[in-house]
Scaffold this motif. Structure first.
Motif, PDB file in Angstrom:
ATOM      1  N   TYR A  91      10.887  -3.624  -3.356  1.00  0.00           N
ATOM      2  CA  TYR A  91      11.297  -2.102  -3.042  1.00  0.00           C
ATOM      3  C   TYR A  91      10.612  -1.915  -1.583  1.00  0.00           C
ATOM      4  O   TYR A  91       9.708  -2.222  -1.322  1.00  0.00           O
ATOM      5  N   THR A  93       9.372   1.868   0.040  1.00  0.00           N
ATOM      6  CA  THR A  93       9.318   3.129  -0.135  1.00  0.00           C
ATOM      7  C   THR A  93       9.790   3.996   0.880  1.00  0.00           C
ATOM      8  O   THR A  93       9.574   3.896   2.085  1.00  0.00           O
ATOM      9  N   GLY A  99       7.664   9.626  -4.644  1.00  0.00           N
ATOM     10  CA  GLY A  99       7.798   8.255  -5.045  1.00  0.00           C
ATOM     11  C   GLY A  99       9.093   7.930  -5.028  1.00  0.00           C
ATOM     12  O   GLY A  99       9.600   7.125  -6.238  1.00  0.00           O
ATOM     13  N   TYR A 177      15.131   3.952  -7.352  1.00  0.00           N
ATOM     14  CA  TYR A 177      14.575   5.099  -8.085  1.00  0.00           C
ATOM     15  C   TYR A 177      13.712   6.144  -7.428  1.00  0.00           C
ATOM     16  O   TYR A 177      13.349   6.018  -6.229  1.00  0.00           O
ATOM     17  N   SER A 178      13.536   7.185  -8.145  1.00  0.00           N
ATOM     18  CA  SER A 178      12.500   8.256  -7.767  1.00  0.00           C
ATOM     19  C   SER A 178      11.790   8.583  -8.962  1.00  0.00           C
ATOM     20  O   SER A 178      12.284   8.698 -10.052  1.00  0.00           O
ATOM     21  N   ASN A 179      10.393   8.772  -8.478  1.00  0.00           N
ATOM     22  CA  ASN A 179       9.561   9.285  -9.656  1.00  0.00           C
ATOM     23  C   ASN A 179       9.639  10.685  -9.755  1.00  0.00           C
ATOM     24  O   ASN A 179       8.959  11.241 -10.628  1.00  0.00           O
ATOM     25  N   ASN A 363      13.016  -3.503 -11.196  1.00  0.00           N
ATOM     26  CA  ASN A 363      12.631  -2.603 -12.000  1.00  0.00           C
ATOM     27  C   ASN A 363      11.247  -2.704 -12.633  1.00  0.00           C
ATOM     28  O   ASN A 363      10.819  -2.844 -13.591  1.00  0.00           O
ATOM     29  N   VAL A 364      10.591  -2.457 -11.597  1.00  0.00           N
ATOM     30  CA  VAL A 364       9.073  -2.713 -11.705  1.00  0.00           C
ATOM     31  C   VAL A 364       8.530  -1.374 -12.558  1.00  0.00           C
ATOM     32  O   VAL A 364       7.560  -1.410 -13.091  1.00  0.00           O
ATOM     33  N   THR A 365       9.289  -0.351 -12.464  1.00  0.00           N
ATOM     34  CA  THR A 365       8.970   0.935 -13.129  1.00  0.00           C
ATOM     35  C   THR A 365       9.312   1.057 -14.419  1.00  0.00           C
ATOM     36  O   THR A 365       9.246   2.073 -14.922  1.00  0.00           O
ATOM     37  N   LYS A 366      10.149   0.128 -14.889  1.00  0.00           N
ATOM     38  CA  LYS A 366      10.955   0.128 -16.256  1.00  0.00           C
ATOM     39  C   LYS A 366      11.657   1.371 -16.386  1.00  0.00           C
ATOM     40  O   LYS A 366      11.474   2.162 -17.079  1.00  0.00           O
ATOM     41  N   LEU A 367      12.924   1.278 -15.691  1.00  0.00           N
ATOM     42  CA  LEU A 367      13.716   2.495 -15.603  1.00  0.00           C
ATOM     43  C   LEU A 367      14.132   2.403 -17.294  1.00  0.00           C
ATOM     44  O   LEU A 367      14.355   1.747 -18.029  1.00  0.00           O
TER      45      LEU A 367
END
Length: 439
Positions: A91, A93, A99, A177-179, A363-367
């Motif tokens: 990823y 940023t 995020g 992704y975005s937080n 997928n480090v944020t576990k979508l």
């Protein structure tokens, strides 16, 4: 012996690089949107340079120190033996406060990577994955076998002649992704170009050895928007650090009005719709972006023509349909030349494997959703907010000689799984544009 179309596309890249140096769930993409979003409103804004300039770009360059080695892919599950090139994935940023991060996969050149150019590949959609389609089905080093677990080599991979970078863009596509959930509703051409530029600036900080390297932007279909707009942003930014030498687009979405007309003309000239249907479309339909509502006669004709979507593989009308929803218990004999209409199923199974995601640092944020080839067409994570522009926009004014190539083909990648995708026109042609004028 007649060369395969895959070989021709491989040669197309090689020629572009040489010229620059001298001077199912198939891909949803804009072809589907001609029908499914036929009445959807579109933004009619253009993209002057002022809209694609990034203010305070320096503040968006984040700490990328020591991240490169962490992105190195040691080995992909099911990878064949004797792989002699480095792979990286992870990823970058692009918006720290919100995020927002974009996922990339990078395959260095198989030989002499230090002397080979850098090529960025972008799939279209909007909302389709450059990892799933570009890397795993088209021009990447590996293909997925029918068991969804095993990989085999692609002899026509572009990393035979270049270092190839695949970007899942915008946020919400694939593993990107975005937080900040509201970010997804703000997706559009302008922010996609700006985020891609910020991605590149940060990626070059992570891979400083590629700074100043000959750089090409390539893509297909809706990347007809993404590619020239990113080039536009790069060339018009005052801190131009990226050595852009050229762009290449396969079957580009550029003018939606003529693309829509061309789609139905293609159906008619290939005996997929009746004479009465095309006559009604020509007589009653106005596909201009300014048209808010079509007359009932047009709607009926379009509905009749759109039955083709359910009856044939519109990406390659000469190919079979996929009637399987998953993978095979044992892998079928793989082939680059012989078309397998269920390829997307194998790729989706592979990229949703936790071991594969771990190897790719994905997928480090576990979508809270599974990886899919196209995000925007099916669940709305990437809305369609396109801009209007014409082929003339490709004639970007720059201070040095560079080239833009556009290749259109009658059938897409599903014939021989080559990197020239989507039927937007029904004749093969090559346009070579050059710009040597001063900005």
């Amino acid at each position: 012996m007649k060369p395969s179309f895959s070989c021709l596309c491989f040669f197309f890249l090689l020629c572009l690089l040489q010229c620059g140096a001298s001077g199912t769930r198939q891909q949803g993409d804009a072809l589907n949107k001609f029908y499914f979003n036929n009445r959807a409103g579109r933004s009619s804004s253009s993209w002057p340079s002022s809209l694609l300039l990034v203010s305070n770009l320096e503040s968006k360059v984040y700490d990328n120190g020591r991240l490169k080695e962490g992105d190195k892919v040691v080995r992909l599950p099911g990878q064949p033996a004797d792989v002699h090139f480095d792979q990286y994935a992870g990823y970058v940023t692009v918006d720290k406060p919100n995020g927002r991060a974009l996922f990339y996969y990078f395959a260095e050149a198989a030989e002499n990577s230090g002397s080979k150019p850098l090529v960025l590949w972008l799939n279209g959609g909007p909302g389709c994955s450059s990892l799933g389609y570009g890397a795993m089905e088209e021009l990447g080093p590996f293909r997925v076998m029918s068991d969804g677990k095993t990989l085999y080599r692609n002899p026509y991979a572009w990393n035979e002649v270049a270092n190839v970078l695949f970007l899942e863009s915008p946020a919400g596509v694939g593993f990107s992704y975005s937080n900040t959930t509201s970010d997804y509703a703000k997706s559009g051409d302008r922010r996609t170009a700006i985020d891609a530029l910020i991605f590149l600036v940060n990626w070059f900080e992570r891979f400083p050895e590629y700074k100043g390297r000959d750089f090409f932007i390539t893509g297909e279909s809706y990347a007809g928007h993404y590619v020239p707009q990113l080039a536009h942003a790069i060339l018009h930014h005052k801190d131009r650090l990226i050595n852009l030498k050229g762009i290449a687009i396969g079957n580009a979405v550029i003018n939606e009005e003529t693309d829509r007309k061309g789609l139905f003309d293609y159906f008619w000239t290939h005996a997929l719709i009746a004479d009465e249907t095309i006559v009604s479309i020509h007589k009653f339909c106005n596909f201009s972006l300014d048209t808010q509502q079509q007359p009932p006669e047009c709607d009926r004709a379009v509905d009749e023509a759109s039955r083709v979507f359910d009856e044939v593989n519109i990406y390659n009308i000469y190919a079979p349909l996929c009637f399987s929803a998953g993978v095979t218990p044992t892998p079928k004999l793989p082939s680059i030349e012989n078309f397998d209409p269920c390829t997307s199923n194998y790729v989706e199974a592979y990229l949703n494997n936790p071991a594969v995601q771990k190897a790719l640092h994905a997928n480090v944020t576990k979508l809270n959703y599974t990886w899919s080839g196209c995000s925007g067409d099916f669940d709305g994570r990437v809305p369609v907010t396109s801009t209007r522009y014409s082929l003339n926009k490709l004639k970007l004014k720059v201070k040095a000689s560079w080239r833009a190539w556009m290749l259109n083909s009658e059938v897409d990648n599903y014939l021989v799984l080559n990197p020239c995708i989507i039927i937007h026109t029904y004749i093969l042609y090559l346009i070579i544009l050059e710009s040597t004028t001063d900005r």
